[in-house]
Motif scaffolding. Structure first.
Motif, PDB file in Angstrom:
ATOM      1  N   GLY A  38       0.822  -1.187   0.000  1.00 10.33           N
ATOM      2  CA  GLY A  38       0.000   0.000   0.000  1.00 10.33           C
ATOM      3  C   GLY A  38       0.862   1.245   0.000  1.00 10.33           C
ATOM      4  N   LEU A  39       0.452   2.218   0.791  1.00 10.85           N
ATOM      5  CA  LEU A  39       1.212   3.456   0.888  1.00 10.85           C
ATOM      6  C   LEU A  39       2.497   3.256   1.671  1.00 10.85           C
ATOM      7  CD1 LEU A  39      -1.649   6.009   1.643  1.00 10.85           C
ATOM      8  CD2 LEU A  39      -0.489   5.606  -0.534  1.00 10.85           C
ATOM      9  N   ILE A  40       2.541   2.182   2.463  1.00  8.46           N
ATOM     10  CA  ILE A  40       3.702   1.955   3.305  1.00  8.46           C
ATOM     11  C   ILE A  40       4.295   0.584   2.992  1.00  8.46           C
ATOM     12  CG2 ILE A  40       2.934   3.430   5.197  1.00  8.46           C
ATOM     13  CD1 ILE A  40       1.794   1.007   6.568  1.00  8.46           C
ATOM     14  N   GLU A  41       5.588   0.425   3.297  1.00  8.13           N
ATOM     15  CA  GLU A  41       6.250  -0.857   3.080  1.00  8.13           C
ATOM     16  C   GLU A  41       5.667  -1.879   4.051  1.00  8.13           C
ATOM     17  OE1 GLU A  41      10.716  -2.849   3.308  1.00  8.13           O
ATOM     18  OE2 GLU A  41      10.398  -0.719   3.745  1.00  8.13           O
ATOM     19  N   PRO A  42       5.375  -3.080   3.581  1.00  7.47           N
ATOM     20  CA  PRO A  42       4.732  -4.064   4.465  1.00  7.47           C
ATOM     21  C   PRO A  42       5.601  -4.464   5.644  1.00  7.47           C
ATOM     22  CG  PRO A  42       4.562  -4.728   2.155  1.00  7.47           C
ATOM     23  CD  PRO A  42       5.524  -3.581   2.212  1.00  7.47           C
ATOM     24  N   GLN A  43       4.986  -4.483   6.805  1.00 12.73           N
ATOM     25  CA  GLN A  43       5.526  -5.214   7.938  1.00 12.73           C
ATOM     26  C   GLN A  43       4.431  -6.197   8.318  1.00 12.73           C
ATOM     27  OE1 GLN A  43       5.857  -3.644  12.046  1.00 12.73           O
ATOM     28  NE2 GLN A  43       8.029  -4.203  11.919  1.00 12.73           N
ATOM     29  N   TYR A  44       4.701  -7.475   8.074  1.00 14.87           N
ATOM     30  CA  TYR A  44       3.646  -8.476   8.165  1.00 14.87           C
ATOM     31  C   TYR A  44       3.327  -8.815   9.615  1.00 14.87           C
ATOM     32  CZ  TYR A  44       4.499  -8.910   3.188  1.00 14.87           C
ATOM     33  OH  TYR A  44       4.650  -8.635   1.853  1.00 14.87           O
ATOM     34  N   ASN A  45       2.100  -9.255   9.820  1.00 15.14           N
ATOM     35  CA  ASN A  45       1.593  -9.524  11.153  1.00 15.14           C
ATOM     36  C   ASN A  45       2.102 -10.864  11.675  1.00 15.14           C
ATOM     37  OD1 ASN A  45       0.072  -9.334  13.488  1.00 15.14           O
ATOM     38  ND2 ASN A  45      -1.780 -10.136  12.533  1.00 15.14           N
ATOM     39  N   ALA A  46       2.378 -10.934  12.974  1.00 15.55           N
ATOM     40  CA  ALA A  46       2.863 -12.173  13.574  1.00 15.55           C
ATOM     41  C   ALA A  46       1.776 -13.227  13.678  1.00 15.55           C
ATOM     42  CB  ALA A  46       3.440 -11.886  14.960  1.00 15.55           C
ATOM     43  N   ASP A  47       0.513 -12.827  13.630  1.00 17.13           N
ATOM     44  CA  ASP A  47      -0.598 -13.783  13.695  1.00 17.13           C
ATOM     45  C   ASP A  47      -0.888 -14.291  12.293  1.00 17.13           C
ATOM     46  OD1 ASP A  47      -3.015 -15.158  13.911  1.00 17.13           O
ATOM     47  OD2 ASP A  47      -3.767 -13.838  15.483  1.00 17.13           O
ATOM     48  N   ALA A  48      -0.454 -15.505  11.989  1.00 17.07           N
ATOM     49  CA  ALA A  48      -0.560 -16.036  10.632  1.00 17.07           C
ATOM     50  C   ALA A  48      -1.998 -16.156  10.166  1.00 17.07           C
ATOM     51  CB  ALA A  48       0.120 -17.408  10.562  1.00 17.07           C
ATOM     52  N   ARG A  49      -2.921 -16.427  11.068  1.00 17.63           N
ATOM     53  CA  ARG A  49      -4.310 -16.609  10.656  1.00 17.63           C
ATOM     54  C   ARG A  49      -4.903 -15.325  10.081  1.00 17.63           C
ATOM     55  NH1 ARG A  49      -3.115 -20.565  13.997  1.00 17.63           N
ATOM     56  NH2 ARG A  49      -4.328 -22.512  13.919  1.00 17.63           N
ATOM     57  N   ALA A 165      -2.417  -1.036  12.066  1.00 19.71           N
ATOM     58  CA  ALA A 165      -2.128   0.122  11.215  1.00 19.71           C
ATOM     59  C   ALA A 165      -1.117   1.044  11.886  1.00 19.71           C
ATOM     60  CB  ALA A 165      -3.415   0.871  10.899  1.00 19.71           C
ATOM     61  N   ALA A 166      -1.316   1.283  13.170  1.00 21.30           N
ATOM     62  CA  ALA A 166      -0.392   2.148  13.906  1.00 21.30           C
ATOM     63  C   ALA A 166       1.009   1.543  13.939  1.00 21.30           C
ATOM     64  CB  ALA A 166      -0.917   2.362  15.327  1.00 21.30           C
ATOM     65  N   ASN A 167       1.088   0.222  14.173  1.00 24.31           N
ATOM     66  CA  ASN A 167       2.392  -0.440  14.213  1.00 24.31           C
ATOM     67  C   ASN A 167       3.091  -0.379  12.861  1.00 24.31           C
ATOM     68  OD1 ASN A 167       2.017  -1.096  16.878  1.00 24.31           O
ATOM     69  ND2 ASN A 167       1.345  -3.186  16.487  1.00 24.31           N
ATOM     70  N   ASN A 168       2.320  -0.541  11.777  1.00 28.97           N
ATOM     71  CA  ASN A 168       2.906  -0.468  10.445  1.00 28.97           C
ATOM     72  C   ASN A 168       3.490   0.914  10.163  1.00 28.97           C
ATOM     73  OD1 ASN A 168       2.614  -3.062   9.422  1.00 28.97           O
ATOM     74  ND2 ASN A 168       0.526  -2.715   8.745  1.00 28.97           N
ATOM     75  N   VAL A 169       2.732   1.933  10.517  1.00 28.83           N
ATOM     76  CA  VAL A 169       3.200   3.299  10.297  1.00 28.83           C
ATOM     77  C   VAL A 169       4.462   3.573  11.117  1.00 28.83           C
ATOM     78  CG1 VAL A 169       2.650   5.735  10.620  1.00 28.83           C
ATOM     79  CG2 VAL A 169       0.924   4.186   9.673  1.00 28.83           C
ATOM     80  N   LEU A 170       4.431   3.198  12.393  1.00 32.68           N
ATOM     81  CA  LEU A 170       5.587   3.426  13.261  1.00 32.68           C
ATOM     82  C   LEU A 170       6.810   2.662  12.766  1.00 32.68           C
ATOM     83  CD1 LEU A 170       3.897   3.313  16.785  1.00 32.68           C
ATOM     84  CD2 LEU A 170       4.859   5.318  15.624  1.00 32.68           C
ATOM     85  N   ALA A 171       6.600   1.435  12.274  1.00 27.73           N
ATOM     86  CA  ALA A 171       7.715   0.630  11.771  1.00 27.73           C
ATOM     87  C   ALA A 171       8.381   1.300  10.583  1.00 27.73           C
ATOM     88  CB  ALA A 171       7.224  -0.759  11.381  1.00 27.73           C
ATOM     89  N   ASN A 175      12.147   2.794  10.644  1.00 23.33           N
ATOM     90  CA  ASN A 175      12.962   1.868   9.843  1.00 23.33           C
ATOM     91  C   ASN A 175      13.134   0.505  10.509  1.00 23.33           C
ATOM     92  OD1 ASN A 175      13.471   3.746   7.722  1.00 23.33           O
ATOM     93  ND2 ASN A 175      14.985   4.759   9.043  1.00 23.33           N
ATOM     94  N   ASP A 176      12.085   0.050  11.169  1.00 25.69           N
ATOM     95  CA  ASP A 176      12.078  -1.271  11.796  1.00 25.69           C
ATOM     96  C   ASP A 176      11.946  -2.322  10.695  1.00 25.69           C
ATOM     97  OD1 ASP A 176      11.637  -3.590  13.175  1.00 25.69           O
ATOM     98  OD2 ASP A 176       9.896  -2.871  14.297  1.00 25.69           O
ATOM     99  N   GLU A 177      12.938  -3.203  10.564  1.00 31.16           N
ATOM    100  CA  GLU A 177      12.960  -4.193   9.489  1.00 31.16           C
ATOM    101  C   GLU A 177      12.381  -5.546   9.902  1.00 31.16           C
ATOM    102  OE1 GLU A 177      13.727  -3.487   6.332  1.00 31.16           O
ATOM    103  OE2 GLU A 177      13.805  -1.445   7.122  1.00 31.16           O
ATOM    104  N   LEU A 178      11.796  -5.629  11.077  1.00 30.43           N
ATOM    105  CA  LEU A 178      11.219  -6.889  11.549  1.00 30.43           C
ATOM    106  C   LEU A 178      10.040  -7.309  10.669  1.00 30.43           C
ATOM    107  CD1 LEU A 178      11.187  -9.039  13.869  1.00 30.43           C
ATOM    108  CD2 LEU A 178       9.535  -7.554  15.029  1.00 30.43           C
ATOM    109  N   ARG A 179       9.995  -8.580  10.318  1.00 32.02           N
ATOM    110  CA  ARG A 179       8.892  -9.200   9.558  1.00 32.02           C
ATOM    111  C   ARG A 179       8.645  -8.528   8.211  1.00 32.02           C
ATOM    112  NH1 ARG A 179       6.480  -8.711  14.525  1.00 32.02           N
ATOM    113  NH2 ARG A 179       4.890  -7.320  13.698  1.00 32.02           N
ATOM    114  N   ARG A 180       9.700  -8.148   7.533  1.00 35.50           N
ATOM    115  CA  ARG A 180       9.562  -7.565   6.198  1.00 35.50           C
ATOM    116  C   ARG A 180       9.536  -8.637   5.107  1.00 35.50           C
ATOM    117  NH1 ARG A 180       7.864  -2.394   7.017  1.00 35.50           N
ATOM    118  NH2 ARG A 180       9.410  -1.101   8.107  1.00 35.50           N
ATOM    119  N   ASN A 181      10.260  -9.723   5.327  1.00 42.89           N
ATOM    120  CA  ASN A 181      10.411 -10.762   4.306  1.00 42.89           C
ATOM    121  C   ASN A 181       9.360 -11.846   4.526  1.00 42.89           C
ATOM    122  OD1 ASN A 181      11.155 -12.767   2.555  1.00 42.89           O
ATOM    123  ND2 ASN A 181      13.267 -12.920   3.243  1.00 42.89           N
TER     124      ASN A 181
END
Length: 373
Positions: A38-49, A165-171, A175-181
Protein backbone atom coordinates in the motif's frame (compact mmCIF):
# COMPACT_ATOMS: atom_id res chain seq x y z
CA UNK A 1 -32.29 24.50 12.90
CA UNK A 2 -35.33 22.25 12.67
CA UNK A 3 -35.31 18.80 14.24
CA UNK A 4 -35.58 17.17 10.81
CA UNK A 5 -32.54 19.02 9.50
CA UNK A 6 -30.60 18.20 12.64
CA UNK A 7 -31.34 14.49 12.28
CA UNK A 8 -30.36 14.55 8.60
CA UNK A 9 -27.14 16.42 9.43
CA UNK A 10 -26.37 14.01 12.26
CA UNK A 11 -26.79 10.91 10.13
CA UNK A 12 -24.88 12.50 7.25
CA UNK A 13 -22.00 13.21 9.63
CA UNK A 14 -22.05 9.66 10.96
CA UNK A 15 -22.09 8.20 7.45
CA UNK A 16 -19.28 10.53 6.44
CA UNK A 17 -17.22 9.56 9.48
CA UNK A 18 -17.80 5.85 8.89
CA UNK A 19 -16.93 6.23 5.24
CA UNK A 20 -13.75 8.12 6.07
CA UNK A 21 -12.64 5.44 8.53
CA UNK A 22 -13.39 2.67 6.02
CA UNK A 23 -11.50 4.51 3.27
CA UNK A 24 -8.53 5.14 5.57
CA UNK A 25 -8.27 1.46 6.49
CA UNK A 26 -8.77 0.44 2.88
CA UNK A 27 -5.84 2.64 1.87
CA UNK A 28 -3.60 1.71 4.80
CA UNK A 29 -4.66 -1.94 4.46
CA UNK A 30 -2.76 -3.05 7.60
CA UNK A 31 -2.88 -6.76 6.67
CA UNK A 32 -2.26 -6.09 2.96
CA UNK A 33 -5.50 -7.87 2.20
CA UNK A 34 -6.40 -5.88 -0.93
CA UNK A 35 -2.95 -5.33 -2.39
CA UNK A 36 0.60 -6.57 -1.96
CA UNK A 37 1.84 -3.14 -0.97
CA UNK A 38 0.00 0.00 0.00
CA UNK A 39 1.21 3.46 0.89
CA UNK A 40 3.70 1.95 3.30
CA UNK A 41 6.25 -0.86 3.08
CA UNK A 42 4.73 -4.06 4.46
CA UNK A 43 5.53 -5.21 7.94
CA UNK A 44 3.65 -8.48 8.16
CA UNK A 45 1.59 -9.52 11.15
CA UNK A 46 2.86 -12.17 13.57
CA UNK A 47 -0.60 -13.78 13.69
CA UNK A 48 -0.56 -16.04 10.63
CA UNK A 49 -4.31 -16.61 10.66
CA UNK A 50 -4.92 -12.90 10.04
CA UNK A 51 -2.00 -12.34 7.71
CA UNK A 52 -2.44 -15.40 5.49
CA UNK A 53 -5.45 -14.25 3.40
CA UNK A 54 -3.51 -11.24 2.13
CA UNK A 55 -0.55 -13.41 1.17
CA UNK A 56 -2.82 -15.97 -0.50
CA UNK A 57 -4.61 -13.28 -2.47
CA UNK A 58 -1.70 -11.12 -3.60
CA UNK A 59 1.46 -13.21 -3.90
CA UNK A 60 2.36 -15.04 -7.11
CA UNK A 61 2.57 -18.81 -6.77
CA UNK A 62 1.73 -22.05 -8.56
CA UNK A 63 2.20 -24.38 -5.59
CA UNK A 64 0.58 -23.98 -2.17
CA UNK A 65 1.51 -25.71 1.08
CA UNK A 66 -1.25 -26.09 3.66
CA UNK A 67 -0.28 -27.73 6.94
CA UNK A 68 0.17 -27.39 10.69
CA UNK A 69 3.46 -26.27 12.23
CA UNK A 70 4.95 -29.46 10.74
CA UNK A 71 4.91 -27.58 7.43
CA UNK A 72 5.93 -24.10 8.53
CA UNK A 73 9.63 -24.74 7.85
CA UNK A 74 9.18 -25.48 4.16
CA UNK A 75 11.16 -22.65 2.61
CA UNK A 76 9.67 -21.38 -0.61
CA UNK A 77 13.00 -20.90 -2.37
CA UNK A 78 13.97 -24.53 -1.67
CA UNK A 79 10.57 -25.80 -2.81
CA UNK A 80 10.82 -23.66 -5.94
CA UNK A 81 14.27 -24.94 -6.90
CA UNK A 82 13.46 -28.59 -6.16
CA UNK A 83 10.00 -28.79 -7.73
CA UNK A 84 10.64 -26.21 -10.47
CA UNK A 85 7.73 -24.08 -9.36
CA UNK A 86 6.82 -20.88 -7.54
CA UNK A 87 5.38 -21.64 -4.12
CA UNK A 88 3.71 -20.11 -1.08
CA UNK A 89 3.75 -21.65 2.38
CA UNK A 90 0.27 -21.28 3.82
CA UNK A 91 0.83 -23.40 6.94
CA UNK A 92 -0.98 -22.43 10.14
CA UNK A 93 0.38 -23.72 13.43
CA UNK A 94 -2.00 -26.00 15.38
CA UNK A 95 -4.52 -25.71 12.58
CA UNK A 96 -7.59 -27.88 12.28
CA UNK A 97 -8.61 -29.44 8.99
CA UNK A 98 -11.23 -26.74 8.44
CA UNK A 99 -8.59 -24.01 8.56
CA UNK A 100 -6.30 -25.86 6.14
CA UNK A 101 -9.25 -26.40 3.84
CA UNK A 102 -10.13 -22.71 3.94
CA UNK A 103 -6.54 -21.83 3.06
CA UNK A 104 -6.64 -24.18 0.06
CA UNK A 105 -10.07 -23.08 -1.13
CA UNK A 106 -9.32 -19.38 -0.79
CA UNK A 107 -6.05 -19.78 -2.69
CA UNK A 108 -7.74 -21.76 -5.47
CA UNK A 109 -10.46 -19.13 -5.69
CA UNK A 110 -8.07 -16.17 -5.81
CA UNK A 111 -5.19 -17.58 -7.88
CA UNK A 112 -5.84 -18.99 -11.34
CA UNK A 113 -2.17 -20.03 -11.64
CA UNK A 114 -2.37 -22.42 -8.68
CA UNK A 115 -2.11 -26.00 -9.95
CA UNK A 116 -0.48 -27.92 -7.08
CA UNK A 117 -1.42 -28.18 -3.40
CA UNK A 118 0.88 -29.94 -0.92
CA UNK A 119 -1.23 -30.87 2.11
CA UNK A 120 -0.13 -32.38 5.42
CA UNK A 121 -2.40 -35.01 6.94
CA UNK A 122 -2.30 -34.71 10.71
CA UNK A 123 -4.30 -36.83 13.16
CA UNK A 124 -4.76 -33.88 15.49
CA UNK A 125 -6.20 -31.71 12.72
CA UNK A 126 -8.97 -34.19 11.95
CA UNK A 127 -9.81 -35.31 15.49
CA UNK A 128 -12.49 -32.66 15.99
CA UNK A 129 -15.77 -31.46 14.56
CA UNK A 130 -15.30 -30.78 10.82
CA UNK A 131 -16.18 -27.09 11.33
CA UNK A 132 -13.82 -26.44 14.23
CA UNK A 133 -11.27 -23.63 13.95
CA UNK A 134 -8.73 -22.36 16.46
CA UNK A 135 -9.76 -19.24 18.32
CA UNK A 136 -6.80 -17.77 20.18
CA UNK A 137 -6.49 -14.26 21.63
CA UNK A 138 -8.66 -13.08 18.74
CA UNK A 139 -11.43 -15.06 17.00
CA UNK A 140 -10.51 -16.86 13.78
CA UNK A 141 -11.19 -14.42 10.87
CA UNK A 142 -13.41 -16.70 8.79
CA UNK A 143 -14.76 -13.67 6.93
CA UNK A 144 -11.33 -13.07 5.39
CA UNK A 145 -11.28 -16.53 3.77
CA UNK A 146 -14.59 -16.44 1.92
CA UNK A 147 -15.69 -14.87 -1.37
CA UNK A 148 -18.18 -12.41 0.13
CA UNK A 149 -17.34 -8.73 -0.27
CA UNK A 150 -20.05 -7.62 2.14
CA UNK A 151 -18.45 -9.04 5.25
CA UNK A 152 -15.17 -7.29 4.43
CA UNK A 153 -16.64 -4.54 6.56
CA UNK A 154 -15.47 -6.60 9.53
CA UNK A 155 -11.93 -6.08 8.30
CA UNK A 156 -12.33 -2.37 7.63
CA UNK A 157 -13.80 -1.71 11.09
CA UNK A 158 -12.07 -4.33 13.23
CA UNK A 159 -10.51 -2.77 16.32
CA UNK A 160 -7.62 -5.24 16.00
CA UNK A 161 -6.56 -3.47 12.82
CA UNK A 162 -6.24 -0.06 14.49
CA UNK A 163 -3.21 -1.31 16.39
CA UNK A 164 -1.84 -3.04 13.28
CA UNK A 165 -2.13 0.12 11.22
CA UNK A 166 -0.39 2.15 13.91
CA UNK A 167 2.39 -0.44 14.21
CA UNK A 168 2.91 -0.47 10.44
CA UNK A 169 3.20 3.30 10.30
CA UNK A 170 5.59 3.43 13.26
CA UNK A 171 7.71 0.63 11.77
CA UNK A 172 8.15 2.60 8.57
CA UNK A 173 8.96 5.81 10.43
CA UNK A 174 11.54 4.08 12.63
CA UNK A 175 12.96 1.87 9.84
CA UNK A 176 12.08 -1.27 11.80
CA UNK A 177 12.96 -4.19 9.49
CA UNK A 178 11.22 -6.89 11.55
CA UNK A 179 8.89 -9.20 9.56
CA UNK A 180 9.56 -7.57 6.20
CA UNK A 181 10.41 -10.76 4.31
CA UNK A 182 7.33 -12.99 3.81
CA UNK A 183 9.48 -16.09 3.31
CA UNK A 184 10.97 -15.69 6.78
CA UNK A 185 7.55 -15.38 8.40
CA UNK A 186 6.59 -18.10 10.88
CA UNK A 187 9.78 -20.15 10.49
CA UNK A 188 11.01 -21.54 13.78
CA UNK A 189 13.42 -23.90 15.54
CA UNK A 190 16.74 -22.37 14.54
CA UNK A 191 17.67 -21.98 18.21
CA UNK A 192 15.39 -24.66 19.66
CA UNK A 193 16.77 -26.84 22.48
CA UNK A 194 18.13 -30.13 21.20
CA UNK A 195 16.44 -33.39 22.05
CA UNK A 196 18.14 -35.93 24.34
CA UNK A 197 17.50 -39.62 24.85
CA UNK A 198 17.56 -39.08 28.62
CA UNK A 199 14.72 -36.57 28.40
CA UNK A 200 12.75 -38.90 26.12
CA UNK A 201 13.16 -41.79 28.56
CA UNK A 202 11.79 -39.76 31.46
CA UNK A 203 8.99 -38.35 29.33
CA UNK A 204 7.84 -41.84 28.35
CA UNK A 205 7.95 -43.07 31.94
CA UNK A 206 5.63 -40.22 32.95
CA UNK A 207 3.02 -41.04 30.28
CA UNK A 208 -0.38 -41.08 32.02
CA UNK A 209 -2.52 -44.12 31.26
CA UNK A 210 -6.02 -43.16 30.11
CA UNK A 211 -8.98 -45.02 31.53
CA UNK A 212 -11.26 -43.97 28.67
CA UNK A 213 -10.32 -43.36 25.07
CA UNK A 214 -11.17 -39.82 23.81
CA UNK A 215 -14.32 -39.87 21.69
CA UNK A 216 -12.93 -37.34 19.22
CA UNK A 217 -9.92 -39.55 18.39
CA UNK A 218 -11.87 -42.31 16.65
CA UNK A 219 -11.48 -43.14 12.98
CA UNK A 220 -15.11 -42.19 12.37
CA UNK A 221 -14.61 -38.64 13.67
CA UNK A 222 -11.40 -38.14 11.72
CA UNK A 223 -12.81 -39.55 8.47
CA UNK A 224 -15.90 -37.33 8.73
CA UNK A 225 -13.65 -34.27 8.88
CA UNK A 226 -11.44 -35.62 6.09
CA UNK A 227 -14.39 -36.11 3.75
CA UNK A 228 -15.83 -32.67 4.41
CA UNK A 229 -12.62 -30.66 4.43
CA UNK A 230 -10.39 -32.53 1.99
CA UNK A 231 -12.36 -34.73 -0.39
CA UNK A 232 -14.72 -31.91 -1.27
CA UNK A 233 -11.80 -29.69 -2.29
CA UNK A 234 -10.31 -32.46 -4.45
CA UNK A 235 -13.62 -33.00 -6.23
CA UNK A 236 -14.19 -29.28 -6.79
CA UNK A 237 -10.75 -28.83 -8.38
CA UNK A 238 -10.12 -31.74 -10.77
CA UNK A 239 -7.39 -29.87 -12.66
CA UNK A 240 -5.32 -29.30 -9.51
CA UNK A 241 -2.81 -31.89 -8.26
CA UNK A 242 -3.09 -32.60 -4.54
CA UNK A 243 -0.02 -34.13 -2.88
CA UNK A 244 -0.77 -35.37 0.63
CA UNK A 245 1.81 -36.47 3.17
CA UNK A 246 2.03 -37.78 6.72
CA UNK A 247 4.87 -36.00 8.51
CA UNK A 248 7.54 -38.18 10.16
CA UNK A 249 6.65 -37.81 13.81
CA UNK A 250 9.30 -39.32 16.10
CA UNK A 251 8.51 -42.92 16.96
CA UNK A 252 8.66 -42.13 20.69
CA UNK A 253 5.82 -39.64 20.23
CA UNK A 254 3.62 -42.34 18.70
CA UNK A 255 4.75 -44.86 21.33
CA UNK A 256 3.75 -42.52 24.16
CA UNK A 257 0.22 -42.34 22.80
CA UNK A 258 0.23 -46.13 22.61
CA UNK A 259 1.28 -46.29 26.27
CA UNK A 260 -1.55 -43.96 27.21
CA UNK A 261 -4.13 -46.09 25.40
CA UNK A 262 -3.45 -48.73 22.78
CA UNK A 263 -6.53 -47.64 20.80
CA UNK A 264 -4.62 -44.58 19.59
CA UNK A 265 -2.56 -46.77 17.31
CA UNK A 266 -5.54 -48.86 16.22
CA UNK A 267 -7.70 -45.86 15.28
CA UNK A 268 -4.89 -43.98 13.53
CA UNK A 269 -3.93 -46.95 11.41
CA UNK A 270 -7.58 -47.49 10.48
CA UNK A 271 -7.83 -43.81 9.54
CA UNK A 272 -4.75 -44.03 7.34
CA UNK A 273 -6.04 -47.14 5.62
CA UNK A 274 -9.38 -45.53 4.76
CA UNK A 275 -7.72 -42.26 3.67
CA UNK A 276 -5.61 -44.23 1.20
CA UNK A 277 -8.69 -45.96 -0.19
CA UNK A 278 -10.52 -42.64 -0.56
CA UNK A 279 -7.63 -40.85 -2.24
CA UNK A 280 -7.11 -43.77 -4.62
CA UNK A 281 -10.40 -42.86 -6.26
CA UNK A 282 -9.05 -39.56 -7.60
CA UNK A 283 -6.55 -39.17 -10.42
CA UNK A 284 -5.50 -35.74 -9.11
CA UNK A 285 -4.55 -36.97 -5.61
CA UNK A 286 -1.37 -38.70 -4.43
CA UNK A 287 -0.04 -39.78 -1.04
CA UNK A 288 3.36 -39.96 0.67
CA UNK A 289 3.79 -41.44 4.15
CA UNK A 290 7.02 -40.82 6.09
CA UNK A 291 5.94 -42.20 9.46
CA UNK A 292 7.59 -45.62 9.21
CA UNK A 293 10.96 -44.31 7.95
CA UNK A 294 13.24 -45.44 10.76
CA UNK A 295 16.27 -43.54 9.49
CA UNK A 296 14.35 -40.40 10.42
CA UNK A 297 11.92 -41.30 13.20
CA UNK A 298 14.37 -43.32 15.33
CA UNK A 299 17.00 -40.57 15.29
CA UNK A 300 16.32 -38.18 18.16
CA UNK A 301 18.87 -35.80 16.68
CA UNK A 302 16.37 -34.91 13.97
CA UNK A 303 13.92 -33.43 16.48
CA UNK A 304 13.56 -30.46 18.77
CA UNK A 305 13.12 -31.10 22.49
CA UNK A 306 9.32 -31.06 22.30
CA UNK A 307 8.94 -34.66 21.02
CA UNK A 308 7.11 -33.39 17.94
CA UNK A 309 8.89 -30.97 15.64
CA UNK A 310 11.75 -31.84 13.32
CA UNK A 311 14.44 -29.54 12.01
CA UNK A 312 14.26 -27.76 8.68
CA UNK A 313 16.38 -30.30 6.81
CA UNK A 314 13.59 -32.85 7.29
CA UNK A 315 11.26 -30.49 5.43
CA UNK A 316 13.85 -30.48 2.66
CA UNK A 317 13.95 -34.28 2.73
CA UNK A 318 10.16 -34.40 2.30
CA UNK A 319 10.31 -32.08 -0.71
CA UNK A 320 13.20 -34.07 -2.20
CA UNK A 321 11.16 -37.25 -1.90
CA UNK A 322 8.10 -35.69 -3.52
CA UNK A 323 10.33 -34.49 -6.36
CA UNK A 324 12.19 -37.75 -6.97
CA UNK A 325 10.13 -40.71 -5.76
CA UNK A 326 6.75 -42.12 -6.66
CA UNK A 327 3.83 -41.76 -4.24
CA UNK A 328 2.07 -44.74 -2.68
CA UNK A 329 0.06 -46.52 -5.38
CA UNK A 330 -0.24 -50.14 -4.24
CA UNK A 331 -2.60 -51.14 -1.45
CA UNK A 332 -0.45 -54.18 -0.75
CA UNK A 333 2.64 -52.02 -0.39
CA UNK A 334 0.82 -49.51 1.80
CA UNK A 335 -0.59 -52.24 4.02
CA UNK A 336 3.01 -53.32 4.57
CA UNK A 337 3.98 -49.76 5.49
CA UNK A 338 1.19 -49.61 8.04
CA UNK A 339 2.23 -52.98 9.44
CA UNK A 340 5.81 -51.70 9.71
CA UNK A 341 4.63 -48.64 11.63
CA UNK A 342 2.46 -50.77 13.93
CA UNK A 343 5.38 -53.04 14.82
CA UNK A 344 7.75 -50.11 15.31
CA UNK A 345 5.39 -48.37 17.73
CA UNK A 346 4.41 -51.46 19.72
CA UNK A 347 7.93 -52.87 20.04
CA UNK A 348 9.74 -49.58 20.58
CA UNK A 349 12.18 -49.07 23.42
CA UNK A 350 14.53 -46.18 24.11
CA UNK A 351 17.63 -48.29 23.46
CA UNK A 352 16.69 -48.31 19.76
CA UNK A 353 17.16 -44.55 19.44
CA UNK A 354 20.06 -42.78 17.82
CA UNK A 355 20.95 -39.15 18.47
CA UNK A 356 23.18 -38.01 15.65
CA UNK A 357 20.89 -36.02 13.35
CA UNK A 358 20.01 -36.92 9.79
CA UNK A 359 22.20 -34.31 8.16
CA UNK A 360 25.34 -35.34 10.01
CA UNK A 361 25.02 -39.05 9.42
CA UNK A 362 27.78 -40.87 7.53
CA UNK A 363 26.07 -44.25 7.10
CA UNK A 364 26.42 -46.10 3.88
CA UNK A 365 23.40 -47.01 1.82
CA UNK A 366 23.56 -50.51 3.33
CA UNK A 367 23.29 -49.05 6.85
CA UNK A 368 20.15 -47.13 5.95
CA UNK A 369 18.58 -50.19 4.35
CA UNK A 370 19.31 -52.29 7.43
CA UNK A 371 17.68 -49.74 9.70
CA UNK A 372 14.44 -50.01 7.75
CA UNK A 373 14.23 -53.80 7.92
Amino acid sequence: MSGKKFIMLFFSSVIGLVGTIALAFYILDPLFYYRDEGLIEPQYNADARYQMPGLLRNKEYETLITATSMGRNFREDYVDDTLNTESLNGSLASSYAKEQSMVAQFALQENEQLNHVIWELNFYSFAEDPEKVLDSATPFPTYMYDDSKLNDIKYLFHSYNVRLAANNVLANVSNDELRRNPEELYKFGQVAPEESIERIDGWLQRAPELQEYPENETKEVMIASFKENVIQVIEDNPDTTFTFFYAPYPVYNQHRYYLQHNRYLEERLAFKEEVFELLSQYDNAELYDFQDQKEITFDAGNYMADAVHYYEYINEYIINTIASEDPVTSKTAYDQQLENLKNQVINFNVDQLRNVGYVNRDETEEDVVSMNQ
